[in-house]
Scaffold this active site. Sequence first.
Site, PDB file in Angstrom:
ATOM      1  N   SER A 298       0.927  -1.224  -0.023  1.00  0.00           N
ATOM      2  CA  SER A 298       0.142   0.002   0.065  1.00  0.00           C
ATOM      3  C   SER A 298       0.951   1.250   0.097  1.00  0.00           C
ATOM      4  O   SER A 298       0.372   2.412   0.375  1.00  0.00           O
ATOM      5  CB  SER A 298      -1.006   0.067   1.393  1.00  0.00           C
ATOM      6  OG  SER A 298      -0.019  -0.143   2.514  1.00  0.00           O
TER       7      SER A 298
ATOM      8  N   VAL B 234       3.821   3.779  -2.328  1.00  0.00           N
ATOM      9  CA  VAL B 234       3.794   4.687  -3.440  1.00  0.00           C
ATOM     10  C   VAL B 234       3.404   3.916  -5.062  1.00  0.00           C
ATOM     11  O   VAL B 234       2.304   4.036  -5.477  1.00  0.00           O
ATOM     12  CB  VAL B 234       4.943   5.410  -3.786  1.00  0.00           C
ATOM     13  CG1 VAL B 234       4.781   6.344  -5.015  1.00  0.00           C
ATOM     14  CG2 VAL B 234       5.333   6.323  -2.412  1.00  0.00           C
TER      15      VAL B 234
ATOM     16  N   HIS C  36      -7.296  34.684  -7.136  1.00  0.00           N
ATOM     17  CA  HIS C  36      -8.543  34.348  -7.025  1.00  0.00           C
ATOM     18  C   HIS C  36      -9.386  34.086  -8.188  1.00  0.00           C
ATOM     19  O   HIS C  36      -9.311  34.993  -9.038  1.00  0.00           O
ATOM     20  CB  HIS C  36      -9.456  35.229  -6.155  1.00  0.00           C
ATOM     21  CG  HIS C  36     -10.748  34.956  -5.898  1.00  0.00           C
ATOM     22  ND1 HIS C  36     -11.328  33.584  -5.081  1.00  0.00           N
ATOM     23  CD2 HIS C  36     -12.179  35.236  -6.770  1.00  0.00           C
ATOM     24  CE1 HIS C  36     -12.379  33.382  -4.940  1.00  0.00           C
ATOM     25  NE2 HIS C  36     -13.067  34.371  -5.938  1.00  0.00           N
TER      26      HIS C  36
END
Length: 459
Positions: A174, A176, A438
């Site tokens: 489990s 990379v 933004h």
Amino acid sequence: MYDLIIIGAGTAGISAYKAAVKYTQNILVINDGPWDTTCARVGCMPSKILISSANRMFDSQNIAQVGISTESSFDTTHVMSHVQALRDHFTTATTKDVQSWPKQHRLSGKATFINSNTVEVDGEHYQAKSFILSVGSKPVVNQEWKDILKEKFITSDEIFELKKLPSSLAVIGSGVIAIELAQAFSRLGVKTTIFARSKRIGILSSPALQALAQQQLSKELNIYFETLPISVNLIDRQVELNFKHDGEQQTERFDYLLNATGRSSLLNALNLDKIDSQFSDIKKLPIHPQTKQLVNLPIFIAGDAYTDTPLQHEAANEGRKLVSNCLNYPKIESVKNLTSLGIVFCSPEMAIAGQSYKQLYEQDIDFITGFSSYEKQGRALTLGKNIGGAEVYIDKKTRKLLGAELFVNSAEHLAHLLCWMIQQEITLDEILEQPFYHPTLEEGLRSALKHARRQLSSI
């Protein structure tokens, strides 16, 4: 006698050669196997090609998240040939570069040490004033299972050679490699099951983000945490796994078993014990963690042959830097000077920049954690990628950014920004003075940083 012999022509070895040839032509690169890199042939590049195909397909199947309806059908017949063709493009470019080197600088064969300044290749002896060992690593193999399952037992070195996508795949591990490949194959329609030794997934050490990752990825993947096969069998050309989960004995069958439990160094093939008997156990080699020097000898180790950061950019940096140590021996300098950066290309992506939560906690460093959820983050919502969160770690006294962990869309880009900030040693206040456009995913980082600042203000 050569000024420098480099053993291994992977990322670290190629990088070392390109640096060294600027200063001396009395150099030799010895390589056993293909003259390309693990990254291009069986690592970074083919896995990212596969992941790209998988994510395109997944996004198309889930396009309703952005208000579009479709009834698309998908043909994955050519996925593996696409992976192989593009992979070959990358390996060909590397091989072509290496073939442009002078022939007298290249030697194919298996090198073994005779003594501290002599190696043997095919019965011939070659001496050097200094050595860089960049032999790399190989996948860990459970030989008992391999003997039973034969070609149905595969590692990351073999999986990209499959002619077509399998119908089902069992993944052991489990970490990379396991999580990247498991999710990619699952998204491409392969019935995929992960068997994990522990209740941990990927690289995240933050308890909060690790829990988020387990929760989110378990929605998409079938993961048996703290469960490994008790026995394996080959039945009707299928892999049969017997295991115990939640107290019950279970049996499942798969087309292939992918063993993704890590990689082991190839240093043991060099007969280092011929230099000194204490070098017989490569796990206990007296290698300086910062200079990568083997005791006080002009022998240096680069790349994932011996490291706790088996990353392409780290290997390339070490290869370059070690040339100076070799040519200026006994003047030795540290080669581990990059801020730590790790990325897992699952979805959402995982990343750690600088020091992890675990590292800071174990060092008893006085830090505070700034957190930002991406579930309601504006830009993430518009992308339909509003999953996960980000943590930043700030030193209470200096107010400097020490590290960060991420489990968000585009973590690969956000982590670079954070890594560069850490490298520059700027403070939380200086970071928050920088522009945050933004609406962008970077605003989520600003939210985490502001959360940290509020906590500091209340102290």
